[in-house]
Structure formats: structure tokens, C-alpha cells
Design an enzyme around this catalytic site. Structure first.
Site, PDB file in Angstrom:
ATOM      1  N   GLY B  90      31.966  40.171  45.332  1.00 54.36           N
ATOM      2  CA  GLY B  90      31.117  40.823  46.322  1.00 54.36           C
ATOM      3  C   GLY B  90      31.604  42.247  46.476  1.00 54.36           C
ATOM      4  N   SER B 122      35.741  38.856  40.035  1.00 55.91           N
ATOM      5  CA  SER B 122      35.217  40.165  40.422  1.00 55.91           C
ATOM      6  C   SER B 122      36.059  40.795  41.551  1.00 55.91           C
ATOM      7  CB  SER B 122      33.738  39.995  40.787  1.00 55.91           C
ATOM      8  OG  SER B 122      33.103  41.222  40.902  1.00 55.91           O
ATOM      9  N   ALA B 123      35.533  40.965  42.757  1.00 58.90           N
ATOM     10  CA  ALA B 123      36.330  41.543  43.847  1.00 58.90           C
ATOM     11  C   ALA B 123      37.598  40.720  44.096  1.00 58.90           C
ATOM     12  CB  ALA B 123      35.494  41.623  45.130  1.00 58.90           C
ATOM     13  N   HIS B 159      34.298  43.638  35.418  1.00 65.03           N
ATOM     14  CA  HIS B 159      32.980  44.015  34.870  1.00 65.03           C
ATOM     15  C   HIS B 159      33.107  45.267  34.011  1.00 65.03           C
ATOM     16  CE1 HIS B 159      30.896  41.274  37.644  1.00 65.03           C
ATOM     17  NE2 HIS B 159      31.561  41.809  38.646  1.00 65.03           N
ATOM     18  N   GLU B 194      33.219  41.146  30.885  1.00 63.93           N
ATOM     19  CA  GLU B 194      32.665  39.903  31.417  1.00 63.93           C
ATOM     20  C   GLU B 194      32.928  38.736  30.475  1.00 63.93           C
ATOM     21  OE1 GLU B 194      28.642  40.747  32.519  1.00 63.93           O
ATOM     22  OE2 GLU B 194      29.366  41.659  34.372  1.00 63.93           O
TER      23      GLU B 194
END
Lengths: 235, 235
Positions: B90, B122-123, B159, B194
């Protein structure tokens, strides 16, 4: 009465630095002036001197001279006395950190409100918004605050990029990121495409350039506004 | 002895949420455990409950249950007692703000160092690095600090996206942004594509997944490392 150009980008594809903006510089700044350049955003990490030399070369084409703010002993005085101001692009976190560190946020707001012409490109445009909360840059340094100059009553997202419908990349799109912004911030965001700019003049804010811009508001579907649209009341 | 998966993304193109990571969850967390979910990053602004429900559905496929940290009265105690931890993706600024606001940065470092298995996507992976200074996210809120968990002795860019050689867009490429980061920060940065993840196990950090990763160091050309490369000494 503010007079400003807030441009999405400094450089269009296949053009020289600032090339598409040069025809508008004399209308903004007048003739044969010395413009104060704020090189703090240091694109790609280049030095203040290198960056200033680059701006100098471009502004010469409009018969305007450039002096870097780092060449002055007192940056506050430099802003106070400036005939015009130009803030170049680069990293917005670095730019905002340096604006606060040098104590020139308030004085910039004051002189621009008083009529000193201002131009920003990219990061220099980002700081024209209420906050830098819609920058695309990496947080390479932590600024004291995200509050910026508020020359317009909304936020700006420069280099606005439409989602690539063919992409398989799962990183967030620009639109998703702005939607996240709106869960915590209420001001509208103008997604300014490359080649577009906001012209501030005679108490109006007008979208200029060839393309439309995308407007994002809380709890509302984003929408397009055509070039020439007056955005003064967008808040 | 840290045990962790730091994954670039939660979702691969055409797959379900966490699908490619599910086969690795029991190796990381063990069997039939209750995993503490940290939903603070709220992708697209969804609620903590909605996000937790999503993680719950995915983890069920590995016979693991999920409980959101927001469901506990005391988040510090929740971390202390957790059998395993998962932090979803997020907005990294929001995630880090909430980690500090809830006072759980240090306790997370302690329990993970003590062997509580951790997964981030991700985050949630970004915070595994020394700082969040190489996130791609928008600064929608101002965290107290950019310092993060430091589960690895470098920074991570999730990413990671190779420059599009056909692009006419003049916004900075990821590589340019990381270069700017290195003018003010000395730690290496791992650009994690990714489908790639860093596996922390038996005091080693190993690149996993099908793709190579891109390593960025100060004053050095970036270079590729193949999957299976041990990155323990990268600092």
C-alpha cells in the site's frame, strides 16, 4: 497579484531544455531582467553551479540573465530583491528541505503575492501547490514539513501519466496513488501532463498548453478539463 | 536468527493475491499458526478490516489464520506474542507513520531478530530495508522518521521497473531517482523486480524468484545479480 507559470516539465521529448517555455518568458518576467534561480532540487544530483549554468544558457535565448541563489550570501535577501524567480525540477524532497533549511518559504510566498514573477518546472511546480504530497519523487531526505508555497489553492501532480492499459506491472498507477492521497487530504489535485502549465495572471489560474489536465477530488470520479479552462475556483 | 520473505509485489499479473507466495508460507511460518497482519499501508485507501479479510482469504490456502493488528487492544503486545507477522503493501508513508504512531518499530525489530517469521510485500518489504528512502509511493502523510526495520543492511526498491527505452515521457526513470538517493545516502539499493523476493534464513539473505535483481551503489555503475545470489554481505 501573482504572476506565475507552473509547468509540468522543463523539457519536451526531442526538444532542448525549456525550449517550449522560452517564448513565454518575456511576458512573465519582462525584458532584460536578472532572474534568481533556485537550483536546490538538483536533478540527477548535479551541483548548484552546473544546474545554474544550464538554466543560464536557456534564459539567454530570451535575453534574461540568471543568478543562482547559492551565489548570494543571504538567500532571504536574494529572494526579497529578485526581479523574478525560477525554480528548476529535480527531487522535491530535497528542494523542500533546502527551502526550509534556508528559511525562504515565507519570503517566497510574500514576494510572489506582491507580484514578483515566478516560474517553476516539475519539482518547482510541485511547490506551487498547497503541499508536496503529490510529488512522484523518492524521499531521499526528510523535509521539516510537506507544506509548500500554496500559490494555487490545490495540489499539483506534475508529469501526470495516464495508466498504461497494456501494462502487466503491478505497481500502483498514478491515479491509485492520488486516490490514496485523498483518503488523508481534502484538497483537489491537478494532474498536469507534459507540455501543460498553469498560468497565474490577473488573479486567474488558467490551464495552458495543448493537452487537457485531469482533476482529482475526494469522493468523486476524476475528470478532464480542456486547455484554456479557468481553475481559479478549484479548491 | 531472522526468518523472512521480503517480496517485491503481492500479486503477479494474471494471478490471485499472494498466489505465487502461498507455496512458501508453511516453510516460513510453519503449520496451522495464527499470523499477525499489519494492514496499515491500506492500498487504495481500503479499511483495515477489508484488507485483513483479503489477507485472511489468501492465507487460508496454506492453512494459516490471520488476525489484524488493529483488532488487538495493545499493538505492542500483539507483536510480542505473534507466531508470525505479515505486512501488506500500500502506501509506505502511511505504513511508516502508523508503525511509529503505534510505537511498534523497535518491538518488530526485536521479535524478528529473535526468530518470529516475517513476510512483507511491496511497502511491507520496503520497511525491511534501512530506510524507506527508496519507496515509489506518494508522501500522503509525513512520518516521524524515514528509518525502517533494517532487516537487511541495505535499502530496497520494490516493483523495480527497467527504463522504457521507447518512452517519450520526461519524468525521471527509477534509475535516475535512485541515483539522486545516492547523493545523500550511502547504503546500496536492491531493485527487486516483480516476482522476486529476498529470503532471509540461517543468517543468509538470498535472492529468490525467476528474475535477476539490479544493485545500485554510490559512485558505481548499477549491475545485475542472478536469482540464487547471496546478498548477505551487501552493505
Amino acid at each position: 497579484m501573482k504572476k506565475a507559470i507552473l509547468a509540468s516539465t522543463s523539457t519536451l521529448h526531442g526538444q532542448d531544455y525549456l525550449e517550449y517555455l522560452i517564448p513565454h518568458l518575456n511576458n512573465l518576467y519582462g525584458e532584460q531582467k536578472e532572474i534568481l534561480f533556485i537550483p536546490y532540487a538538483r536533478p540527477g544530483g548535479i551541483s548548484h553551479d552546473e544546474y545554474t549554468a544550464k538554466a543560464k544558457e536557456a534564459f539567454k535565448k530570451a535575453n534574461l540573465s540568471i543568478k543562482g541563489i547559492h551565489e548570494f550570501e543571504n538567500p532571504i535577501e536574494a529572494v526579497e530583491k529578485a526581479e523574478g524567480i525560477f525554480t528548476g525540477g529535480g527531487n522535491t524532497f530535497l528542494l523542500v528541505s533546502e527551502l526550509y533549511r534556508n528559511g525562504i518559504v515565507e519570503i517566497l510566498q510574500q514576494v510572489i503575492a506582491g507580484g514578483t514573477p515566478y516560474m517553476g518546472t516539475s519539482a518547482g511546480t510541485n511547490i506551487g501547490g498547497l503541499t508536496m504530497g503529490t510529488t512522484n519523487d523518492m524521499p531521499i531526505v526528510l523535509p521539516k514539513s510537506f507544506k509548500t508555497l500554496g500559490l494555487v489553492p490545490f495540489n499539483i501532480n506534475p508529469h501526470y501519466l495516464d495508466p498504461d492499459v497494456n501494462s502487466t506491472h503491478k505497481g500502483e498507477t498514478r491515479e491509485t496513488r492520488i486516490k490514496e492521497f485523498h483518503h488523508f487530504n481534502s484538497q483537489p489535485v491537478v494532474g498536469l501532463r507534459e507540455g501543460s502549465w498553469l498560468a497565474l495572471d490577473k488573479n486567474e489560474i488558467i490551464l495552458r498548453g495543448e493537452l487537457s489536465a485531469r482533476i482529482f477530488k475526494t469522493n468523486q470520479e476524476p475528470y478532464e478539463v480542456e486547455t484554456g479552462t479557468i481553475l481559479t475556483a478549484l479548491n
